[in-house]
Write a protein that holds these residues in place. Structure first.
Motif, PDB file in Angstrom:
ATOM      1  N   GLU A  36       0.810  -1.216   0.000  1.00 41.71           N
ATOM      2  CA  GLU A  36       0.000   0.000   0.000  1.00 41.71           C
ATOM      3  C   GLU A  36       0.842   1.264   0.000  1.00 41.71           C
ATOM      4  N   THR A  37       2.070   1.177   0.481  1.00 43.79           N
ATOM      5  CA  THR A  37       2.920   2.366   0.592  1.00 43.79           C
ATOM      6  C   THR A  37       3.916   2.491  -0.553  1.00 43.79           C
ATOM      7  N   GLN A  38       3.970   1.511  -1.442  1.00 45.02           N
ATOM      8  CA  GLN A  38       5.021   1.466  -2.455  1.00 45.02           C
ATOM      9  C   GLN A  38       5.008   2.682  -3.368  1.00 45.02           C
ATOM     10  N   ASP A  39       3.837   3.092  -3.804  1.00 47.44           N
ATOM     11  CA  ASP A  39       3.744   4.217  -4.733  1.00 47.44           C
ATOM     12  C   ASP A  39       4.265   5.505  -4.086  1.00 47.44           C
ATOM     13  N   VAL A  40       3.853   5.756  -2.855  1.00 47.99           N
ATOM     14  CA  VAL A  40       4.303   6.965  -2.152  1.00 47.99           C
ATOM     15  C   VAL A  40       5.803   6.888  -1.880  1.00 47.99           C
ATOM     16  N   ASP A  41       6.276   5.718  -1.478  1.00 46.24           N
ATOM     17  CA  ASP A  41       7.707   5.545  -1.207  1.00 46.24           C
ATOM     18  C   ASP A  41       8.551   5.879  -2.439  1.00 46.24           C
ATOM     19  N   GLU A  42       8.164   5.325  -3.577  1.00 46.18           N
ATOM     20  CA  GLU A  42       8.934   5.557  -4.802  1.00 46.18           C
ATOM     21  C   GLU A  42       8.832   7.011  -5.255  1.00 46.18           C
ATOM     22  N   ARG A  43       7.675   7.613  -5.046  1.00 43.81           N
ATOM     23  CA  ARG A  43       7.509   9.009  -5.447  1.00 43.81           C
ATOM     24  C   ARG A  43       8.437   9.926  -4.651  1.00 43.81           C
ATOM     25  N   VAL A  44       8.575   9.664  -3.364  1.00 48.39           N
ATOM     26  CA  VAL A  44       9.468  10.477  -2.529  1.00 48.39           C
ATOM     27  C   VAL A  44      10.911  10.341  -2.993  1.00 48.39           C
ATOM     28  N   LEU A  45      11.336   9.114  -3.300  1.00 48.02           N
ATOM     29  CA  LEU A  45      12.711   8.910  -3.762  1.00 48.02           C
ATOM     30  C   LEU A  45      12.975   9.634  -5.076  1.00 48.02           C
ATOM     31  N   ARG A  46      12.004   9.616  -5.984  1.00 51.74           N
ATOM     32  CA  ARG A  46      12.172  10.316  -7.261  1.00 51.74           C
ATOM     33  C   ARG A  46      12.235  11.823  -7.062  1.00 51.74           C
ATOM     34  N   MET A  47      11.491  12.336  -6.094  1.00 49.03           N
ATOM     35  CA  MET A  47      11.494  13.780  -5.825  1.00 49.03           C
ATOM     36  C   MET A  47      12.860  14.282  -5.385  1.00 49.03           C
ATOM     37  N   LEU A  48      13.656  13.399  -4.800  1.00 51.27           N
ATOM     38  CA  LEU A  48      14.966  13.779  -4.278  1.00 51.27           C
ATOM     39  C   LEU A  48      16.071  13.663  -5.325  1.00 51.27           C
ATOM     40  N   ARG A  49      15.723  13.312  -6.571  1.00 49.61           N
ATOM     41  CA  ARG A  49      16.710  13.153  -7.633  1.00 49.61           C
ATOM     42  C   ARG A  49      16.394  14.081  -8.807  1.00 49.61           C
ATOM     43  N   VAL A 127      14.246   2.073  -7.664  1.00 47.82           N
ATOM     44  CA  VAL A 127      13.714   3.138  -8.503  1.00 47.82           C
ATOM     45  C   VAL A 127      14.755   4.217  -8.783  1.00 47.82           C
ATOM     46  N   VAL A 128      15.756   4.333  -7.893  1.00 45.51           N
ATOM     47  CA  VAL A 128      16.854   5.288  -8.101  1.00 45.51           C
ATOM     48  C   VAL A 128      18.165   4.586  -7.750  1.00 45.51           C
ATOM     49  N   PRO A 129      19.285   5.004  -8.347  1.00 46.12           N
ATOM     50  CA  PRO A 129      20.584   4.410  -8.005  1.00 46.12           C
ATOM     51  C   PRO A 129      20.968   4.708  -6.556  1.00 46.12           C
ATOM     52  N   HIS A 130      21.614   3.761  -5.921  1.00 46.67           N
ATOM     53  CA  HIS A 130      22.090   3.950  -4.558  1.00 46.67           C
ATOM     54  C   HIS A 130      23.354   4.809  -4.566  1.00 46.67           C
ATOM     55  N   LEU A 131      23.450   5.705  -3.594  1.00 44.75           N
ATOM     56  CA  LEU A 131      24.630   6.557  -3.487  1.00 44.75           C
ATOM     57  C   LEU A 131      25.619   6.049  -2.447  1.00 44.75           C
ATOM     58  N   THR A 132      25.322   4.890  -1.854  1.00 43.76           N
ATOM     59  CA  THR A 132      26.246   4.255  -0.920  1.00 43.76           C
ATOM     60  C   THR A 132      25.989   2.760  -0.941  1.00 43.76           C
ATOM     61  N   GLU A 133      26.957   1.993  -0.493  1.00 45.58           N
ATOM     62  CA  GLU A 133      26.849   0.539  -0.567  1.00 45.58           C
ATOM     63  C   GLU A 133      25.921  -0.006   0.516  1.00 45.58           C
ATOM     64  N   ARG A 186      19.381   8.240   4.903  1.00 44.47           N
ATOM     65  CA  ARG A 186      19.184   6.953   4.239  1.00 44.47           C
ATOM     66  C   ARG A 186      18.221   7.085   3.056  1.00 44.47           C
ATOM     67  N   VAL A 187      17.208   7.919   3.231  1.00 43.99           N
ATOM     68  CA  VAL A 187      16.270   8.166   2.138  1.00 43.99           C
ATOM     69  C   VAL A 187      16.935   9.010   1.056  1.00 43.99           C
ATOM     70  N   TYR A 188      17.677  10.023   1.454  1.00 42.29           N
ATOM     71  CA  TYR A 188      18.335  10.905   0.495  1.00 42.29           C
ATOM     72  C   TYR A 188      19.348  10.148  -0.358  1.00 42.29           C
ATOM     73  N   LEU A 189      20.020   9.180   0.255  1.00 38.02           N
ATOM     74  CA  LEU A 189      21.011   8.384  -0.474  1.00 38.02           C
ATOM     75  C   LEU A 189      20.371   7.286  -1.323  1.00 38.02           C
ATOM     76  N   GLY A 190      19.057   7.133  -1.216  1.00 35.23           N
ATOM     77  CA  GLY A 190      18.338   6.192  -2.063  1.00 35.23           C
ATOM     78  C   GLY A 190      18.444   4.739  -1.659  1.00 35.23           C
ATOM     79  N   VAL A 191      18.891   4.469  -0.434  1.00 34.85           N
ATOM     80  CA  VAL A 191      19.072   3.077  -0.011  1.00 34.85           C
ATOM     81  C   VAL A 191      17.924   2.577   0.851  1.00 34.85           C
ATOM     82  N   HIS A 192      16.989   3.469   1.181  1.00 36.68           N
ATOM     83  CA  HIS A 192      15.827   3.072   1.971  1.00 36.68           C
ATOM     84  C   HIS A 192      14.606   3.848   1.517  1.00 36.68           C
TER      85      HIS A 192
END
Length: 234
Positions: A36-49, A127-133, A186-192
């Motif tokens: 149920e949260t997947q769409d919102v989660d991915e949208r937030v990550l895209r907004m930060l890129r 949905v976005v590349p990770h900026l850390t391992e 963690r969200v900004y780096l795209g790993v969570h």
């Protein structure tokens, strides 16, 4: 308000907050498991890129560098060193029972996070590349949960040594600020996903509250523990 009434009020508040964390984590994990949260989660990550290049985070160049440095405050290495330093101090101060409580809180929190990750087995964001391992599963965020567990536990212990309310408030404020900053990186780096971090915060707070309640109960029932707490540090 008498001292007894104040103590009962604080205990009731801790129990109420612990219950809210427990129910909140169950509700959030249920929503995540059902997608149920997947769409919102991915949208937030895209907004930060950058829309033209998802590998480029928004903001000035130094923000990504700072995020990588701040996120290390929730990493296993840093948390291990912080806990080791505190345990060394408690050992030198002969606060052996307090040392045991710190070890149970931190090691238990790490074990709980590992079990939760294996239970939910949520893949990392793609949905976005990770900026850390990263190497483990995504839900809940280990950095968010472990930093909340360690910093809140240590902050609560340190706050007990402070006599003035503003000092207690400052210590607890810093203990809350650090996990908050770690989780956002963690969200900004795209790993969570944002829900991973929120779940980590809630679970970490719940574990810290649970260990605090256990320590409170042991303190009331153990004369040796009360004597140790009253003994001045040489």
């Amino acid at each position: 308000m008498s001292t007894v009434d104040a103590a009962v009020t604080r205990l009731f508040g801790l129990l109420l907050l612990l219950g809210a964390c427990f129910l909140g984590f169950i509700a959030l994990s249920d929503e995540v498991s059902e997608g149920e949260t997947q769409d919102v989660d991915e949208r937030v990550l895209r907004m930060l890129r950058d829309p033209a290049d998802p590998s480029v985070p928004r903001g000035p160049w130094w923000l990504a560098v700072s995020a990588e440095e701040v996120t290390a405050l929730g990493g296993v290495t840093v948390l291990f060193l912080v806990t080791l330093a505190v345990c060394g101090y408690l050992l030198l101060a002969r606060r052996y029972r307090t040392l045991l409580l710190v070890l149970v809180a931190t090691l238990g929190g790490g074990l709980l996070n590992t079990l939760l990750k294996q239970l939910f087995s949520r893949p990392r964001p793609s949905v976005v590349p990770h900026l850390t391992e990263v190497m483990t599963q995504s839900f809940p965020s280990g950095h968010a949960m472990l930093s909340a567990t360690v910093y809140l536990t240590l902050g609560a212990l340190l706050a007990q040594l402070a006599e003035r309310r503003r000092l207690k408030a400052y210590i607890l404020g810093v203990a809350l600020l650090l996990p908050g900053m770690v989780g956002m990186t963690r969200v900004y780096l795209g790993v969570h996903y944002p829900t991973d971090v929120l779940a980590g915060w809630v679970a970490g707070l719940a574990w810290a509250l649970l260990t605090a309640l256990v320590a409170r109960a042991l303190h009331r029932r153990s004369p040796a523990l009360r004597a140790e707490a009253r003994r001045p540090v040489e």
